[in-house]
Enzyme design. Sequence first.
Site: not given
Length: 409
Positions: A47, A52, A161, A163, A166, A183, A200
Amino acid sequence: ISPHGGSSSNVNGVPESHCQSPEGVNGNKCSGSSTILEKYKVGKVIGDGNFAVVKECVERSTGKEFALKIIDKAKCCGKEHLIENEVSILRRVKHPNIIMLIEEMDTPTELYLVMELVKGGDLFDAITSSTKYTERDGSAMVYNLASALKYLHGLNIVHRDIKPENLLVCEYPDGTKSLKLGDFGLATVVEGPLYTVCGTPTYVAPEIIAETGYGLKVDIWAAGVITYILLCGFPPFRSENNLQEDLFDQILVGKLEFPSPYWDNITDSAKELISLMLHVNAEARYTAAQILSHPWVSDDASQENNMQAEVTGKLKQHFNNTLPKQNTTSAGVSVIMNTALDKEGQIFCSKRCQDSGRAGMEKTSAIAAAADDSRVAGSKTPFPAASEPLRSPKLPASVSPEFAGDQPG
């Protein structure tokens, strides 16, 4: 995390780590660079994010796979406090339904974090890829999420967050599955009312939009929105014309409907729980502990009818820009790859700020203001679409804003 301080070199010029917390991470000691390389076999990049990269990482003694997140300090210059806030929270949390920080290493140029790696995709993947999906399955997912929230809220940590993207599905060798929350880029410790308008949009609580001050219960609201989606495939509050203002109006009113025919075969117990999680009055809204003791979650009030086709169809219709995944980076790696800095350009403006005509602040100054204990009026950009931050205009569901720098207002 200073670009220049925090580490020293030994006689061979190899950086030695400096540990931020003497007690170590989640009971594990903070390791030196040579120790990490001795302990883990580090492989290819899996990734590559804005701040990062994530590499394959295998523990030599056990063969167990982890993910090594490497944060480039040069890219974080001036924003180190945002990374430090995120990592300081990760150091504190240890729970089976939360992605864990295993150990960390600090050098002058990079911060290395060995993270738990979850390979089973996210919440949406779990539904769309299964052959059978029932209310009972949805109930188990809500149990996992509420367990994580009860733990976090017990530490006075708000995630901000919550959702589906995550929430990752962990598949165990015996075939069982559970959810793990990741996250923590927007997470913060609640020491008084928070005012930063962040999150979000599809999952954001009314008290965040109203800018009246909020706390832990915003996570319960988001969990309620997720529970609703789990049972029908579309969110309870949606804008037909992709306008953030319209969506926020609906959320503020909080009129909850269970339209036919989509909800005809769903139990009354499920609808009752969702109503209690989506109470506009935060004080009257359920706690995580109350969710865990509700019959739909704790008993056999859910049912075994297969809803897979119907829910998958609606998920693909309403969240089409996240289904299927557009890139080869797995959901588990994507969640690890994110940092607090990836959130910062995505502040959105509440309705009150739009109505009063207050000028939208520049994103950078808004971020600084929030980090310095201010109320934030975000930029007046049109509402972005479902879970694809600031891109395709289908359903208003997810700009994933900023950072975790606010304090009691």
